[in-house]
Design a protein around this motif. Structure first.
Motif, PDB file in Angstrom:
ATOM      1  N   ALA A  19      13.351   4.682   0.157  1.00  0.00           N
ATOM      2  CA  ALA A  19      12.911   6.323   0.392  1.00  0.00           C
ATOM      3  C   ALA A  19      11.632   6.446  -0.590  1.00  0.00           C
ATOM      4  O   ALA A  19      11.578   6.290  -1.655  1.00  0.00           O
ATOM      5  CB  ALA A  19      13.950   7.235  -0.220  1.00  0.00           C
ATOM      6  N   LEU A  20      10.820   6.924   0.144  1.00  0.00           N
ATOM      7  CA  LEU A  20       9.337   7.268  -0.505  1.00  0.00           C
ATOM      8  C   LEU A  20       8.723   8.469  -0.342  1.00  0.00           C
ATOM      9  O   LEU A  20       9.006   9.223   0.712  1.00  0.00           O
ATOM     10  CB  LEU A  20       8.246   6.240   0.179  1.00  0.00           C
ATOM     11  N   ALA A  21       7.892   9.016  -1.415  1.00  0.00           N
ATOM     12  CA  ALA A  21       7.420  10.404  -1.252  1.00  0.00           C
ATOM     13  C   ALA A  21       6.326  10.454  -0.421  1.00  0.00           C
ATOM     14  O   ALA A  21       5.398   9.544  -0.461  1.00  0.00           O
ATOM     15  CB  ALA A  21       7.372  10.774  -2.494  1.00  0.00           C
ATOM     16  N   ASP A  22       6.126  11.740   0.442  1.00  0.00           N
ATOM     17  CA  ASP A  22       4.967  11.551   1.240  1.00  0.00           C
ATOM     18  C   ASP A  22       3.636  12.036   0.267  1.00  0.00           C
ATOM     19  O   ASP A  22       2.574  11.955   0.515  1.00  0.00           O
ATOM     20  CB  ASP A  22       5.038  12.686   2.347  1.00  0.00           C
ATOM     21  N   ASP A  23       4.028  12.791  -0.828  1.00  0.00           N
ATOM     22  CA  ASP A  23       3.330  13.534  -1.757  1.00  0.00           C
ATOM     23  C   ASP A  23       3.734  12.957  -3.146  1.00  0.00           C
ATOM     24  O   ASP A  23       4.631  13.026  -3.512  1.00  0.00           O
ATOM     25  CB  ASP A  23       3.280  15.027  -1.695  1.00  0.00           C
ATOM     26  N   PRO A  24       2.670  12.551  -4.159  1.00  0.00           N
ATOM     27  CA  PRO A  24       3.025  11.901  -5.510  1.00  0.00           C
ATOM     28  C   PRO A  24       3.640  13.013  -6.329  1.00  0.00           C
ATOM     29  O   PRO A  24       4.277  12.621  -7.091  1.00  0.00           O
ATOM     30  CB  PRO A  24       1.804  11.543  -5.959  1.00  0.00           C
ATOM     31  N   GLU A  25       3.406  14.390  -5.875  1.00  0.00           N
ATOM     32  CA  GLU A  25       4.115  15.455  -6.536  1.00  0.00           C
ATOM     33  C   GLU A  25       5.575  15.698  -6.242  1.00  0.00           C
ATOM     34  O   GLU A  25       5.971  16.846  -6.723  1.00  0.00           O
ATOM     35  CB  GLU A  25       3.019  16.699  -6.709  1.00  0.00           C
TER      36      GLU A  25
ATOM     37  N   ALA B  78       0.836  -1.195  -0.033  1.00  0.00           N
ATOM     38  CA  ALA B  78      -0.042   0.133   0.005  1.00  0.00           C
ATOM     39  C   ALA B  78       0.705   1.278  -0.048  1.00  0.00           C
ATOM     40  O   ALA B  78       0.562   2.146  -0.777  1.00  0.00           O
ATOM     41  CB  ALA B  78      -0.790   0.038   1.380  1.00  0.00           C
ATOM     42  N   GLU B  79       1.998   1.306   0.662  1.00  0.00           N
ATOM     43  CA  GLU B  79       3.003   2.523   0.746  1.00  0.00           C
ATOM     44  C   GLU B  79       3.610   2.603  -0.476  1.00  0.00           C
ATOM     45  O   GLU B  79       3.571   3.689  -0.934  1.00  0.00           O
ATOM     46  CB  GLU B  79       3.905   2.030   1.941  1.00  0.00           C
ATOM     47  N   LEU B  80       3.780   1.483  -1.186  1.00  0.00           N
ATOM     48  CA  LEU B  80       4.569   1.617  -2.507  1.00  0.00           C
ATOM     49  C   LEU B  80       3.466   2.115  -3.460  1.00  0.00           C
ATOM     50  O   LEU B  80       3.860   2.790  -4.410  1.00  0.00           O
ATOM     51  CB  LEU B  80       5.112   0.098  -2.943  1.00  0.00           C
ATOM     52  N   ASN B  81       2.331   1.702  -3.487  1.00  0.00           N
ATOM     53  CA  ASN B  81       1.406   2.145  -4.353  1.00  0.00           C
ATOM     54  C   ASN B  81       1.163   3.785  -4.215  1.00  0.00           C
ATOM     55  O   ASN B  81       0.773   4.437  -5.186  1.00  0.00           O
ATOM     56  CB  ASN B  81       0.046   1.250  -4.370  1.00  0.00           C
ATOM     57  N   ARG B  82       1.072   4.162  -3.054  1.00  0.00           N
ATOM     58  CA  ARG B  82       0.853   5.873  -2.778  1.00  0.00           C
ATOM     59  C   ARG B  82       1.980   6.412  -3.500  1.00  0.00           C
ATOM     60  O   ARG B  82       1.978   7.909  -3.752  1.00  0.00           O
ATOM     61  CB  ARG B  82       0.866   5.794  -1.265  1.00  0.00           C
ATOM     62  N   SER B  83       3.313   5.737  -3.370  1.00  0.00           N
ATOM     63  CA  SER B  83       4.472   6.600  -3.953  1.00  0.00           C
ATOM     64  C   SER B  83       4.819   6.218  -5.322  1.00  0.00           C
ATOM     65  O   SER B  83       5.212   4.914  -5.427  1.00  0.00           O
ATOM     66  CB  SER B  83       5.719   6.680  -3.093  1.00  0.00           C
ATOM     67  N   PRO B  84       4.639   6.675  -6.340  1.00  0.00           N
ATOM     68  CA  PRO B  84       5.212   6.270  -7.728  1.00  0.00           C
ATOM     69  C   PRO B  84       6.672   5.977  -7.777  1.00  0.00           C
ATOM     70  O   PRO B  84       7.097   5.329  -8.589  1.00  0.00           O
ATOM     71  CB  PRO B  84       4.763   7.227  -8.781  1.00  0.00           C
ATOM     72  N   ASN B  85       7.308   6.749  -7.093  1.00  0.00           N
ATOM     73  CA  ASN B  85       8.767   6.698  -7.216  1.00  0.00           C
ATOM     74  C   ASN B  85       9.381   5.988  -5.721  1.00  0.00           C
ATOM     75  O   ASN B  85       8.956   6.640  -4.838  1.00  0.00           O
ATOM     76  CB  ASN B  85       9.425   7.898  -7.437  1.00  0.00           C
ATOM     77  N   LEU B  86      10.305   5.253  -6.073  1.00  0.00           N
ATOM     78  CA  LEU B  86      11.140   4.748  -4.524  1.00  0.00           C
ATOM     79  C   LEU B  86      12.653   4.796  -4.870  1.00  0.00           C
ATOM     80  O   LEU B  86      13.063   4.487  -6.002  1.00  0.00           O
ATOM     81  CB  LEU B  86      10.716   3.623  -4.198  1.00  0.00           C
ATOM     82  N   LEU B  87      13.469   4.776  -3.979  1.00  0.00           N
ATOM     83  CA  LEU B  87      14.744   4.861  -3.954  1.00  0.00           C
ATOM     84  C   LEU B  87      15.361   3.818  -2.879  1.00  0.00           C
ATOM     85  O   LEU B  87      14.826   3.975  -1.979  1.00  0.00           O
ATOM     86  CB  LEU B  87      15.620   6.137  -3.910  1.00  0.00           C
TER      87      LEU B  87
ATOM     88  N   ARG C 253      10.185  -7.609  -1.066  1.00  0.00           N
ATOM     89  CA  ARG C 253      10.343  -8.429  -2.441  1.00  0.00           C
ATOM     90  C   ARG C 253       9.238  -8.895  -2.738  1.00  0.00           C
ATOM     91  O   ARG C 253       8.712  -8.802  -3.975  1.00  0.00           O
ATOM     92  CB  ARG C 253      11.446  -9.727  -2.361  1.00  0.00           C
ATOM     93  N   TYR C 254       8.187  -9.328  -1.850  1.00  0.00           N
ATOM     94  CA  TYR C 254       7.150  -9.916  -1.863  1.00  0.00           C
ATOM     95  C   TYR C 254       6.041  -8.898  -2.466  1.00  0.00           C
ATOM     96  O   TYR C 254       5.209  -9.330  -3.156  1.00  0.00           O
ATOM     97  CB  TYR C 254       6.594 -10.995  -0.759  1.00  0.00           C
ATOM     98  N   ALA C 255       6.048  -7.839  -1.876  1.00  0.00           N
ATOM     99  CA  ALA C 255       5.415  -6.655  -2.236  1.00  0.00           C
ATOM    100  C   ALA C 255       5.539  -5.873  -3.329  1.00  0.00           C
ATOM    101  O   ALA C 255       4.545  -5.212  -3.884  1.00  0.00           O
ATOM    102  CB  ALA C 255       5.309  -5.465  -0.885  1.00  0.00           C
ATOM    103  N   LEU C 256       6.591  -6.071  -4.132  1.00  0.00           N
ATOM    104  CA  LEU C 256       6.660  -5.263  -5.227  1.00  0.00           C
ATOM    105  C   LEU C 256       5.787  -5.737  -6.358  1.00  0.00           C
ATOM    106  O   LEU C 256       5.650  -7.128  -6.338  1.00  0.00           O
ATOM    107  CB  LEU C 256       8.299  -5.516  -5.692  1.00  0.00           C
ATOM    108  N   ASP C 257       5.379  -4.962  -6.993  1.00  0.00           N
ATOM    109  CA  ASP C 257       4.516  -5.096  -8.088  1.00  0.00           C
ATOM    110  C   ASP C 257       5.213  -5.544  -9.278  1.00  0.00           C
ATOM    111  O   ASP C 257       6.769  -5.569  -9.203  1.00  0.00           O
ATOM    112  CB  ASP C 257       3.548  -3.873  -8.545  1.00  0.00           C
ATOM    113  N   GLU C 258       4.761  -5.957 -10.650  1.00  0.00           N
ATOM    114  CA  GLU C 258       5.295  -6.375 -11.656  1.00  0.00           C
ATOM    115  C   GLU C 258       6.467  -5.276 -12.190  1.00  0.00           C
ATOM    116  O   GLU C 258       7.348  -5.619 -12.687  1.00  0.00           O
ATOM    117  CB  GLU C 258       4.629  -6.744 -12.772  1.00  0.00           C
ATOM    118  N   ALA C 259       6.203  -4.099 -12.210  1.00  0.00           N
ATOM    119  CA  ALA C 259       6.944  -3.041 -12.873  1.00  0.00           C
ATOM    120  C   ALA C 259       8.224  -2.859 -11.991  1.00  0.00           C
ATOM    121  O   ALA C 259       9.416  -2.781 -12.490  1.00  0.00           O
ATOM    122  CB  ALA C 259       6.242  -1.755 -12.984  1.00  0.00           C
ATOM    123  N   ARG C 260       8.193  -3.143 -10.573  1.00  0.00           N
ATOM    124  CA  ARG C 260       9.265  -2.979  -9.686  1.00  0.00           C
ATOM    125  C   ARG C 260       9.989  -4.239  -9.276  1.00  0.00           C
ATOM    126  O   ARG C 260      11.027  -4.221  -8.771  1.00  0.00           O
ATOM    127  CB  ARG C 260       8.757  -2.374  -8.557  1.00  0.00           C
TER     128      ARG C 260
END
Length: 178
Positions: free
Chosen positions: A80-86, A15-24, A59-66
């Motif tokens: 590192a995840l963004a708090d805001d998608p922008e 859920a947290e990965l889906n809220r943030s389109p980018n991650l490091l 690793r289990y939580a990653l979607d196909e693109a990631r």
């Protein structure tokens, strides 16, 4: 750990990965509380946060693109995840590269704007100008030729006006003396 608990943890990470389109993805090195607090405050300034994760669950939580990020989840790992998608993720990458120079974290890779990044891509992202700077550069590139044309057109008209004024001044002085 019971299977249900693992599934709940994976769902929370997903859920947290889906809220943030980018991650490091970074590896955490041993650091004291002050360094950890400073890093987390720097991330908050950039409207992002650093989350410690369990490798297997992540690793289990990653979607196909990631899914290509799976090999990065070894050892002590944080994302590192963004708090805001922008959120401008370039500034987040710059903060993490600065922390890596201080030997607080190890850069591994990430997923930004639909692209999987390796360590070199991570560093290239951090070295690129941020969005406001890019916008200013683009405006300058677009307005530069127009400014040149306007200056040239003004110069031609201005030159003609100065020639006419000089002729008027010459004829006026000659007429005033006689």
């Amino acid at each position: 750990m019971p299977k249900e608990l693992k599934q709940l943890m994976a769902a929370e990470v997903r859920a947290e990965l889906n809220r943030s389109p980018n991650l490091l993805v970074v590896g955490l090195r041993p650091m004291n509380a002050e360094t950890n607090h400073a890093l987390r405050c720097r991330m908050r300034e950039q409207k992002a946060h650093l989350r410690m994760v369990q490798n297997r669950t992540s690793r289990y939580a990653l979607d196909e693109a990631r899914k290509e990020l799976s090999p990065l989840f070894v050892g002590q790992t944080a994302i590192a995840l963004a708090d805001d998608p922008e959120t401008d993720f370039i500034s987040v990458a710059k903060a993490l590269v600065e922390a890596a120079r201080k030997k607080s974290v190890e850069l591994r890779g990430g997923f930004v704007d639909g692209e999987v990044l390796d360590k070199a891509g991570f560093e290239a992202l951090a070295n690129s100008p941020d969005k406001p700077t890019l916008r200013a550069m683009l405006c300058g590139a677009i307005l530069g030729p127009a400014r040149g044309i306007a200056a040239s057109m003004q110069a031609v008209g201005g030159g003609i006006a100065r020639c006419i004024q000089a002729r008027i001044d010459d004829s006026g002085e000659a007429g005033g003396d006689s």
